[in-house]
Each structure stands twice: as structure tokens, then as C-alpha cells.
Scaffold this motif. Structure first.
Motif, PDB file in Angstrom:
ATOM      1  N   TRP A  71       0.843  -1.197   0.000  1.00 48.12           N
ATOM      2  CA  TRP A  71       0.000   0.000   0.000  1.00 48.12           C
ATOM      3  C   TRP A  71       0.882   1.253   0.000  1.00 48.12           C
ATOM      4  CZ3 TRP A  71      -0.131   3.495   4.242  1.00 48.12           C
ATOM      5  CH2 TRP A  71       0.642   3.086   5.347  1.00 48.12           C
ATOM      6  N   GLY A  72       0.279   2.366  -0.395  1.00 45.54           N
ATOM      7  CA  GLY A  72       0.955   3.654  -0.361  1.00 45.54           C
ATOM      8  C   GLY A  72       1.935   3.852  -1.499  1.00 45.54           C
ATOM      9  N   GLY A  98       2.942  -0.690  19.327  1.00 47.55           N
ATOM     10  CA  GLY A  98       3.943  -0.022  18.513  1.00 47.55           C
ATOM     11  C   GLY A  98       5.345  -0.271  19.019  1.00 47.55           C
ATOM     12  N   GLY A 136       4.562   0.337   0.903  1.00 47.20           N
ATOM     13  CA  GLY A 136       4.728  -0.273   2.219  1.00 47.20           C
ATOM     14  C   GLY A 136       3.973  -1.584   2.305  1.00 47.20           C
ATOM     15  N   GLY A 153       3.854  -0.380  13.725  1.00 47.40           N
ATOM     16  CA  GLY A 153       2.580  -0.183  14.405  1.00 47.40           C
ATOM     17  C   GLY A 153       1.634  -1.342  14.158  1.00 47.40           C
ATOM     18  N   LEU A 159       1.488  -3.967   4.470  1.00 47.80           N
ATOM     19  CA  LEU A 159       0.514  -4.128   5.545  1.00 47.80           C
ATOM     20  C   LEU A 159       0.288  -5.627   5.750  1.00 47.80           C
ATOM     21  CD1 LEU A 159      -1.647  -2.972   7.509  1.00 47.80           C
ATOM     22  CD2 LEU A 159      -3.267  -3.127   5.597  1.00 47.80           C
ATOM     23  N   ASP A 164      -0.697  -5.101  11.138  1.00 49.88           N
ATOM     24  CA  ASP A 164       0.472  -4.312  11.512  1.00 49.88           C
ATOM     25  C   ASP A 164       1.282  -3.970  10.273  1.00 49.88           C
ATOM     26  OD1 ASP A 164       2.401  -6.239  10.924  1.00 49.88           O
ATOM     27  OD2 ASP A 164       2.636  -6.889  12.985  1.00 49.88           O
ATOM     28  N   SER A 165       2.081  -2.917  10.425  1.00 45.57           N
ATOM     29  CA  SER A 165       2.844  -2.434   9.275  1.00 45.57           C
ATOM     30  C   SER A 165       4.060  -1.665   9.759  1.00 45.57           C
ATOM     31  CB  SER A 165       1.984  -1.525   8.391  1.00 45.57           C
ATOM     32  OG  SER A 165       2.718  -1.080   7.267  1.00 45.57           O
ATOM     33  N   GLN A 166       5.146  -1.751   9.010  1.00 44.43           N
ATOM     34  CA  GLN A 166       6.333  -0.943   9.261  1.00 44.43           C
ATOM     35  C   GLN A 166       6.034   0.433   8.673  1.00 44.43           C
ATOM     36  OE1 GLN A 166       9.090  -2.651  10.801  1.00 44.43           O
ATOM     37  NE2 GLN A 166       9.678  -0.553  11.321  1.00 44.43           N
ATOM     38  N   LEU A 167       5.407   1.284   9.496  1.00 42.87           N
ATOM     39  CA  LEU A 167       4.902   2.561   8.994  1.00 42.87           C
ATOM     40  C   LEU A 167       6.016   3.487   8.548  1.00 42.87           C
ATOM     41  CD1 LEU A 167       2.092   3.101  11.631  1.00 42.87           C
ATOM     42  CD2 LEU A 167       1.869   2.204   9.307  1.00 42.87           C
ATOM     43  N   THR A 168       7.134   3.441   9.241  1.00 41.63           N
ATOM     44  CA  THR A 168       8.336   4.156   8.807  1.00 41.63           C
ATOM     45  C   THR A 168       9.511   3.195   8.935  1.00 41.63           C
ATOM     46  OG1 THR A 168       9.005   5.010  10.974  1.00 41.63           O
ATOM     47  CG2 THR A 168       7.362   6.289   9.753  1.00 41.63           C
TER      48      THR A 168
END
Length: 851
Positions: free
Chosen positions: A420-421, A531, A425, A509, A427, A500-504
Motif C-alpha cells: 500500500w501507499g 507499537g 509499504g 505499528g 501491511l 500491523d505495518s512498518q509505517l516508517t
């Protein structure tokens, strides 16, 4: 008593006589990852012979708390301890519950005695909460609970947890302990955390272990034997088989009884009961299509022999013609456990899925021997002439009833990665459905075990030897009658989604949501946010916040019993445990149970300052509302205050209890709110000794405090302070150690391994038998030592001792604790975390057949 530092110096000087050995350098962590908490993991070459798993492999295990494929213990947002097979074998015990107590300081396995079935199935807890606020999984699947309900004045009073000792330790590959609220991920009971027991799945080898030990006092001789072997099924399938047998002799630390016999002598059995355990477990899988079929489960048969309270010759519950010097009733228990789970794990499109079926049952049979039904013995031949001729006979043994808990479930779990994004990224999506049915059954005992005379007609006066009305049923453990017997069940369905996802680059998170519907009390929706911020490759902060729930156990919903207990004056009293929504429960105004709700908060620091040193520190808070507890023993008012004629308005409790012919009644009730706060610290240090040696030092600490923040009662007859009195508050707040510390230095070299383990059990207190007078038992350090030598590649000999300095709990205060010390209860009763047996020495031989 020596300090731990003094003991370390003394014992390591002994171990230093053996050359140190190397297990190789510690692996360098991947960027952004931290080591798993391994309070007692081992890395020696000899341990690799005992375990198929290296440290690198251990770190790559997907762990409890994350459903993401590829997520490992090094990357979790909540603390997870991994206890490997080498650590399990190093403890010197084969009881799974005891192993966890020695290796995981947040886990408690309180020792009980003279507590009916709780003597053989001990209460297992995490973070000082209840046994039923902990969820146990096997191979990631929900384990069924025990049928036995803890009804005595012991840890876990009013709850039913898990019979961990029904799972043989020789079948276990490793254990994962998630120290965080996880109800949103795994469902009811996971308020304190989750223990996931992973079974062995080896092929091409066979392990045989034989061990024997005895307490310093000369009793409690234990003999263990286990067999574990793995086979290939076809080219890529496997079948792992485990057989284990344990024979444990009784211990007795009772003091002289100076109140009931003259001259004083030992009249009680106070210690571990006789126990004989046998188990057969399987774990296997067979490839098929794009996945594999899996199956696992086992059978265990455990038999215990304990005792109730001594009946003196002059007691109205004794028949002098049979027992002229009094008698000690014998309680025989037989927990039998069966389980089988199976399913298919596969992949379709981008989804990994698992469709599984899980079945398990626990039966708990009671039998009473060396007993008597006084009402049978003194029953008159002619009811019209109570003092006339009597039957003068009664069996001295009887089956007193059986409890059974059964669980069936069907689960479907699936997960995948979604890109996504703009930065593509990832998810991680996990979702699933569960259907579960739980059934609880009480089967009545033999008629003699519960009847009042052969007619069971309480309008017929039957007098005991002292001229008082004779008590019904067998002495020690009266049986369940058809009135208490019955069967009930409930079903629930659940849906969850876990994201969960490696948001940065530095921040991970996660969020989870779960909805459940129960057939008996309705629906609930709970959630969790988590997180982890990686500030560098060596420092991270992690945090979680979640809501949770625990449904009333089917045991708590359907249980009922009439038993004989000591009251605070040391007098044997008939006690009724009333089922919810029963006539007596409604008379007192006690409503049906509802679910507990919880809020969990945690924050932790994960650090690896150097290649050889790892440290985690996690603080937590758990708020529980409407906590389900066992009430206090509710007894009638003093008869002198009831007036003549009897005035029910002045004595409403007596007006309810007298027609039931019981002296006390107890209920299950949502009576309290609690708050538990604590701090966990886990450290792991490796140090090379010369070119070939190595010393490891592992430490784990748990500091926690539980407070009862509110008491409530919906009864107009029973105020909150009576429904759940101060003695029960003490059991909740101070019955389990607030401080637990485990420190383990180990020295290894070539064919030698030596390790020392220091366990500190903090102060506990209780007043369940002396209301208003709190007795404290001080904290104690216990020291374990073992030395192992490998004879070639296949045979290993180990000798060691648990509690090598023979430490005992403090004595029960002879004044404050009266009359119990005078009855023989030397070391206390309700809240002893490490038991009263003293030091134990053992030897073990392990042989591995290859091929």
C-alpha cells in the motif's frame, strides 16, 4: 542464610575445577532487531546434542503475539520469553508447571496441601493474577481447561486453570511466554498473557531419559522415565511420539498434634501427595498439495493420594467401633486428560491459511477411603425409635463423584501481505473465525458418599456418638448428590482482524480487533494497539494498550458442591458451594455472573549495548473490572441474637441456611475490581573465558503489586465487606510473591556443563484461617545446582540438587496462627510459593539413539 553473591562465589569455585568450554560467538543481530528474552536459554555444544535447535534457529521462530508470517521474537511489540529445550532439561524437574516456575519469574506455581484435588493439580498463574486469567496454547491452539475448580483457601480460589503437568515435559520443544494482555488476539482468558507450548517434531532420533531423586528429609522419592522418538512419514512427513512415566512419593512435614491427641503425635499428612503420572503424546504432519495436514494431542492418566483433616476419637464425625484412635480420611484423585487437534495449513493465491479442529477433555474422579458415613452407622432400625437398635454398619470407602470439562472448536485463520501507499509499504493482515463449545458435567457419587442415612430423609433424627445430629456423607470429601450433579454447556463464535505495518523505517505499528458472542451472556468487542520504535540497531521502545475480557468459566457457571471444611475456630463445618441462579443464590440476591473486563497498558525498553549483553525492561498495568471471585464463607448469625421465638428478620442468613443443614455457603460473584502494576527486567550476558571457555549469566526479575480497588454487592443481606471480606482481599493482594528473581550463572566446557540457579520468592501473607490476624511468610532465596558430563556423543550423566541449602518457609506463628500450628500445620498453608519440602537431590541419565 548465605547471600546469593556468597553462594555464587562458593559454587562457581567448585565448577571452576571443570574446564570451561566454548559455544561459539554470539550472533550479530540484524539491523533494527533485538534478542528475544531468554532468561535461561543455553548455547553449549552439549545442549545442541539435546536440542535440535541452534540459537540462530531459535531467534527465527515465529512467536506468540504476532500472526505475521516471518515475524520473530526479535521484532515483537510486546515481551516474549522463549524457553528452549536445553533450558527445560537444566531445571532438574520433569513437572511442566514447576519448570515454568523455575525459569519464568512472572509465572507462579503455588504449592498446596490438604486442599482436596488442588493438591494434585496446582494453580498456575502469570503476573499474580488468577489461573483462569492466563491462556494456554499448544502448538498455537487453545488448550482446554481442567475440570477441577479450586474451592479451598488456596491461590486461584474459585477458579479453574490448566493442568500443565498433563503435558509431559519430554514432549516439549520449547515454550513461549507472552507477557502482555492478548484477549483481542486470542480471546477470553488472555488477560495476564499467553503461554504457548510447542511440541517436538524431530525425525531420525530417539531420546531416552531416566532420573531419580529424593528430598533431604528422606521422603518424596521420585522416579522418572521418558521416551521420545521421531519417524518419517513418507518422504517429508513426520511423526513424533513421547511416552513419559513419573512415580512421586509423598512428603510429610506435619508437626505434632497437641490439641486432639494425648500424648501429642503426628495426625496429619501435610506435604506433597503420592502421585503416579503416565502420558502418551503425538505430534505429526503429512505434506499434501500446497500445504500439509497436521495433527497432535495426547493422553495422560494421573493418580493422587492425599488426605483430609484428622478426626479425633471424640469427634462426632467418628465411629469409635471402627476407628478407636480416630482416623485420617484418604482422598484418591484421578485426573485423566485427552486431546486431539488436526487440520490443514496451505496457501491459496496470496493467502496463507489454517483450517483446524480441536477437541479436548479433562475428567477428575474422586474416591474416598479410610472413611465412614456416620449417619449410616448410627441410623436406627426403627425411625420411630431413634435411640433404639441401629444398623451399625457403613462402608469405609466410596466413589464420591466425577467432574468433566470438554472443549470442541473449529478455527479458520488466514494472513497475507498487502502492499500500500506510494512507497509500497507492507501491511500484514491476519484474520480468522472461531466456533467453540464448552461442556461441564458433575456426576454424582455413590449414595453412601452423600446420603443422610439410607433414606436420606433429614426429618428422621440420627444421633452421633455425642448425641448431636449425625452429619451426612463420607468424611473427608462428601460426594456430589443428584441435587448438585448436572450438565451444562455454552457456545461462542468469534471474529478477529489483526493488522500491523512498518509505517516508517523505524516505527512498527499494529492494531487488533475481536468480536465474540457467547450463548449465555451476550457479545463483546475488544481491541489492541501496539507499537515499536527502533531508535537504533541497539535501542528500541515498545508499548501496547488493549481492552480485554474473560467470560465466566463453565466451571464457575455450573459448579455446586457440599463439602466439609475447617472454619476459623478450627471446627469442621459443612459448606455449600451454591451454583449461580440456584434457589439459595437467589435468596441472597446474588445475580448471574457476567464477564470480567480489563484494560492493559505496557511500555518497555529493549537494548543491546554490546554483542554480549542484552537487556529488556517492561512496565505494565492491568485494570480488571467485575472480577469473578469466590465469596467469603458466609455463616449464620449467632443464634442468641435471633430471639425466641426465632425472628428471621433479625437473622436472615440463618433463616436461609438452617433448612439446608449447612454451616456455611459460598457463591461465585463479580464482587471486586483490581489493579495490578509491575515491572519485568530480563538480562542476558555472555563472557568468553580464554580461547575455548564461556560463562553465561542470565537474570530475570518480576516486581508486581495487586490491589483490590473496589468491592461491591448486589445483595440486600450481604454487604460488600461480608460478601468478600478482608481475608479474601489479603489472598488476592498478598497471596502470591510481589517479588520474584531468577539469576543463573553457567560455566561450560567441552563435555562439561555446570550451572547454578538462584530463585528468590518474595514475602507472602494470608489470614484465611485467622480472620483479622494476618500471618506473613518472609521472602527466601533458593539455590539449585547441577553438573552434567557427556560420555561421547550419545550418553549424558547429570547430578544436581534443588534447594541445595535446604531452605524452608517461616514457621506459622504459634500464637497468631492458633489453633493450626497446634494441629500440625508447622509452615503455613494457603500461600506458600515454593512448598515446604526442603532440599532435593537427583541424578539423570540421558541417551540419544541416532538414525
Amino acid at each position: 542464610m548465605r547471600s546469593p553473591l556468597t553462594q555464587v562465589v562458593a559454587i562457581l569455585s567448585i565448577l571452576g575445577a571443570a574446564p570451561a568450554y566454548s559455544s561459539g560467538p554470539c550472533p550479530e543481530p540484524d539491523p533494527g532487531r533485538q534478542e528475544p528474552e531468554r532468561p535461561v536459554a543455553a548455547t553449549s555444544e552439549m545442549d545442541k546434542k539435546l536440542s535440535d535447535m541452534s540459537i540462530d534457529e531459535l531467534m527465527a521462530i515465529p512467536v506468540t503475539g504476532s500472526r505475521v508470517e516471518g515475524r520473530t521474537a526479535t521484532e515483537t511489540t510486546a515481551p516474549v520469553d522463549i524457553i528452549d529445550n536445553a533450558a527445560i532439561r537444566s531445571t532438574g524437574t520433569t513437572e511442566t508447571g514447576k519448570i515454568l516456575q523455575l525459569l519464568a519469574p512472572s509465572f507462579n506455581f503455588s504449592t498446596t496441601t490438604v486442599s482436596d484435588g488442588t493438591d494434585i493439580i496446582r494453580p498456575a498463574t502469570l503476573r499474580s493474577l488468577g489461573p483462569d486469567q492466563l491462556l494456554v496454547l499448544v502448538n498455537g491452539k487453545r488448550r482446554h481447561q481442567q475440570a477441577l475448580l479450586n474451592v479451598q483457601q488456596s491461590i486461584g480460589r474459585g477458579s479453574a486453570g490448566y493442568d500443565l503437568d498433563a503435558i509431559p515435559s519430554s514432549a516439549i520443544d520449547h515454550i513461549e511466554v507472552l507477557r502482555d494482555g492478548a484477549a483481542a488476539q486470542y480471546g477470553s482468558d488472555a488477560i495476564a498473557g499467553v503461554i504457548n507450548i510447542i511440541l517436538k517434531g524431530q525425525t531420525g532420533g530417539t531420546d531416552v531419559d531416566v532420573s531419580s531423586g529424593k528430598y533431604y528429609a528422606g521422603d518424596g522419592a521420585t522416579y522418572d522415565g521418558s521416551f521420545n522418538s521421531g519417524f518419517r512419514l513418507g518422504q517429508k512427513g513426520l511423526l513424533d511420539v513421547t511416552v513419559e512415566y513419573r512415580d512421586r512419593g509423598e512428603t510429610n512435614r506435619a508437626g505434632a498434634d497437641s490439641l486432639r491427641v494425648d500424648p501429642p503425635r503426628v495426625t496429619q499428612r501435610i506435604g506433597d501427595p503420592i502421585a503416579r503420572d503416565a502420558a502418551l503424546w503425538l505430534n505429526g504432519e503429512v505434506p499434501a498439495g500446497n500445504g500439509h495436514f497436521y495433527f497432535f494431542g495426547g493422553y495422560s492418566d494421573r493418580r493422587g493420594n492425599a488426605s483430609g483433616f484428622y478426626r479425633s476419637p471424640a469427634d462426632g464425625r467418628t465411629v469409635p467401633a471402627i476407628y478407636p484412635t480416630g482416623f485420617l480420611p484418604t482422598i484418591l484423585t484421578r485426573p485423566t486428560d485427552e486431546s486431539l487437534a488436526g487440520g490443514y495449513k496451505g496457501k491459496r493465491a496470496d493467502w496463507n491459511y489454517d483450517l483446524g479442529v480441536n477437541w479436548g477433555t479433562n475428567r477428575f474422579k474422586f474416591r474416598e477411603e479410610n472413611t465412614v458415613n456416620v449417619s449410616y452407622w448410627y441410623e436406627p432400625v426403627d425411625p420411630a425409635k431413634p435411640a433404639g437398635a441401629r444398623f451399625m454398619q457403613s462402608p469405609t470407602a466410596a466413589n464420591t463423584g466425577t467432574l468433566r470439562n470438554r472443549q470442541e472448536s473449529v478455527t479458520f485463520d488466514a494472513n497475507r501481505k498487502v502492499h500500500w501507499g506510494a512507497n509500497k509499504g507492507v501491511l500484514n493482515v491476519a484474520t480468522g473465525l472461531e466456533w467453540r463449545r464448552e461442556t461441564y458435567q458433575i456426576t454424582a457419587g455413590d449414595p453412601v458418599s452423600y446420603q443422610y442415612g439410607r433414606t436420606d430423609n433429614r426429618s428422621i433424627p440420627i444421633f452421633n456418638q455425642n448425641g448431636s445430629i449425625a452429619q451426612p456423607g463420607t468424611q473427608g470429601f462428601p460426594g456430589w448428590s443428584p441435587r448438585e450433579a448436572g450438565k451444562g454447556d455454552r457456545t461462542n463464535t468469534a471474529f478477529y482482524v489483526d493488522l500491523d505495518s512498518q509505517l516508517t523505517k523505524r516505527f512498527l505499528g499494529g492494531a487488533a480487533l475481536r468480536a465474540e458472542h457467547y450463548s449465555d451472556f451476550g457479545s463483546t468487542v475488544i481491541g489492541k494497539l501496539s507499537g515499536r520504535m527502533n531508535f537504533s540497531d541497539h535501542n528500541s521502545i515498545r508499548a501496547t494498550v488493549s481492552t480485554g475480557f474473560r467470560a465466566p468459566g463453565v466451571q464457575q457457571t455450573f459448579y455446586s458442591q457440599r463439602s466439609t471444611n475447617l472454619n476459623s475456630a478450627g471446627v469442621l463445618t459443612d459448606t455449600l458451594i451454591a451454583r449461580q441462579n440456584a434457589e439459595v443464590t437467589r435468596a441472597f440476591g446474588i445475580p448471574p455472573l457476567k464477564e470480567e473486563t480489563s484494560r492493559n497498558y505496557s511500555i518497555g525498553w529493549v537494548a543491546r549495548p554490546s554483542q554480549s549483553f542484552r537487556l529488556t525492561v517492561d512496565g505494565y498495568r492491568i485494570d480488571i473490572a467485575n472480577r469473578i471471585v469466590f465469596s467469603s464463607n458466609i455463616g449464620p448469625e449467632d443464634s442468641t441474637s435471633c430471639g425466641t421465638p426465632f425472628d428471621a428478620a433479625r437473622c436472615p442468613i440463618r433463616a436461609i441456611l438452617d433448612p439446608l443443614a449447612v454451616g456455611q455457603v459460598l457463591f461465585f460473584t463479580n464482587a471486586i475490581d483490581t489493579r495490578t502494576q509491575g515491572l519485568d527486567l530480563v538480562a542476558d550476558y555472555d563472557h568468553r573465558l580464554g580461547e575455548s571457555g564461556q560463562m553465561t549469566l542470565k537474570a530475570a526479575l518480576d516486581f508486581n503489586r495487586t490491589k483490590v480497588t473496589a468491592r461491591a454487592s448486589s445483595s440486600k443481606i450481604l454487604p460488600a465487606s461480608v460478601l468478600f471480606d478482608d481475608s479474601q482481599v489479603t489472598l488476592i493482594e498478598e497471596g502470591q510473591p510481589r517479588r520474584r528473581i531468577a539469576i543463573e550463572p553457567a560455566v561450560t566446557s567441552g563435555q562439561w556443563r555446570g550451572n547454578v540457579r538462584f530463585n528468590y520468592f518474595g514475602k507472602v501473607a494470608g489470614e484465611g484461617f485467622t480472620p483479622g490476624l494476618k500471618q506473613s511468610w518472609g521472602g527466601k532465596w533458593l539455590t539449585d545446582l547441577s553438573v552434567a558430563y557427556s560420555l561421547g556423543n550419545d550418553l549424558t550423566l547429570t547430578v544436581g540438587a534443588l534447594n541445595i541449602f535446604n531452605v524452608y518457609p517461616d514457621h506459622w506463628d504459634p500464637q497468631k496462627g492458633s489453633p493450626f500450628p497446634q494441629l500440625g500445620f508447622t509452615y503455613g498453608w494457603e500461600t506458600l510459593p515454593f512448598g515446604i519440602n526442603g532440599g532435593y537431590y537427583y541424578a539423570r541419565m540421558s541417551y540419544r539413539f541416532k538414525g
